[in-house]
Enzyme design. Sequence first.
Site, short mmCIF file in Angstrom:
data_model
loop_
_atom_site.label_atom_id
_atom_site.label_comp_id
_atom_site.label_asym_id
_atom_site.label_seq_id
_atom_site.Cartn_x
_atom_site.Cartn_y
_atom_site.Cartn_z
N ASP A 123 0.82 -1.22 0.00
CA ASP A 123 0.00 0.00 0.00
C ASP A 123 0.85 1.26 0.00
O ASP A 123 0.41 2.32 0.46
CB ASP A 123 -0.96 0.00 1.19
CG ASP A 123 -2.10 1.01 1.02
OD1 ASP A 123 -2.53 1.22 -0.13
OD2 ASP A 123 -2.55 1.59 2.03
N ASP A 161 -3.41 -5.07 -4.58
CA ASP A 161 -2.70 -3.83 -4.96
C ASP A 161 -1.21 -4.04 -5.22
O ASP A 161 -0.49 -3.07 -5.47
CB ASP A 161 -2.88 -2.72 -3.91
CG ASP A 161 -4.30 -2.20 -3.84
OD1 ASP A 161 -5.09 -2.52 -4.75
OD2 ASP A 161 -4.62 -1.49 -2.88
N ASP A 355 -12.22 1.40 5.33
CA ASP A 355 -11.06 1.54 4.44
C ASP A 355 -9.95 2.38 5.07
O ASP A 355 -8.82 2.39 4.59
CB ASP A 355 -11.47 2.20 3.13
CG ASP A 355 -12.41 1.34 2.31
OD1 ASP A 355 -12.15 0.13 2.19
OD2 ASP A 355 -13.41 1.87 1.80
#
Length: 398
Positions: A123, A161, A355
């Site tokens: 991330d 991701d 989130d």
Amino acid sequence: MTARVRARTRTLTVAAATAALTAVTAVVPAHATAPGHHASAPTTLFTPPANQDANKQILDLVKHWQLKDAAGVLAMTLTPQAVWFDGGTAPDATRAAVDKTVTAAALRHQLPVLALYNIPGRDCAQYSAGGAADTAEYQAWIDAVKAGIGNRPADIVLEPDSLALLPSDCGMDDAQGTRTAARYAEIHYAVDALEPLAGTKVYIDAGHSGWHSVNDIVPRLVAGGVDDATGYYLNISNYRADSEIAWYGTLVSSCLAYVSAGGDAAACPNQWWAVNDAKAWLAANVHTAPAAMKHYVADTSRNGQGPWTPPAGVYSDAQDWCNPPGRGLGARPTLRTGDPLEDAKLWVKIPGESDGQCTRGTAGPDDPERGYQDPAAGKWFPQQALELVHNADPALLP
């Protein structure tokens, strides 16, 4: 309060809870099956234990006689979802935790979905920062996951991701691209370790249709080892509509087939081409049958209302992916999608978990779209949980 009143209150509370449970039992359907997903494998998806704060919310709703909301949140938690493993423990503890989940699924003859989330530098050190310290630690962690799975069936959503957000995308790399090269090697190591396991399918990161073009994501998939994986996944923790995902998946799988036959990904149609032009190109250039292409799975946990469109000109960084308001649960998880390229619709992101603390480019700490501070990433978000239930499409409750 007299003893008689206390007894009456307890009776009413039990009756309310029973009503909520009965409502859920009546409306939560059996999950669709897909014979042949794995040879001699389960054909229903595994439902893990719910977030304990979700259970607290359900009890609080019952206590306040909000029975339909209680039933809705309960139905949401009783729907099959992924189990996330994000490192932070010694290899033996990781092996034991994975084994516990896969064993629980096997006892019910269900297929677990394991979301592995421990890549170094994950991330880009933002909301979900962390991950293994280096490649060697990551490989040891993957080896522990492998040992925990053993010969039991599992679907692996490998490192959300990780390919759509490379170190080179966020200024974390050096001039030689060392960290990005390491990222590709780490993903490929995991694919090579896990895909050969009996009954295990590995899917790697292709972001979503509102992010990278087909021409950009396909080379990343190839570099990450998609040729040795079952396929890729789309829309993890995001909100793209099913029809948009399906078209993007068609384009990505077709381009992968074209590249595998010697073509250049730069020539492939992408999601911004006119649909008829793209279809004509595919008909002329891709002759691989869907069964022989790379398949994908999609996260439909929160896409029932599609993506959020932020108000124009209000935020310097609207963070449309971060706890957007007014979203709803999407299609229920299933192994029978009706699309020859889509192996499953899954709930990978746990609906109801935040989130992160979204400030949308403001000084914060409040989320300006909500007027209060969002919970930290991964924490239960009661207000959002109710939004997802109320706005579910298809509806969760009658």
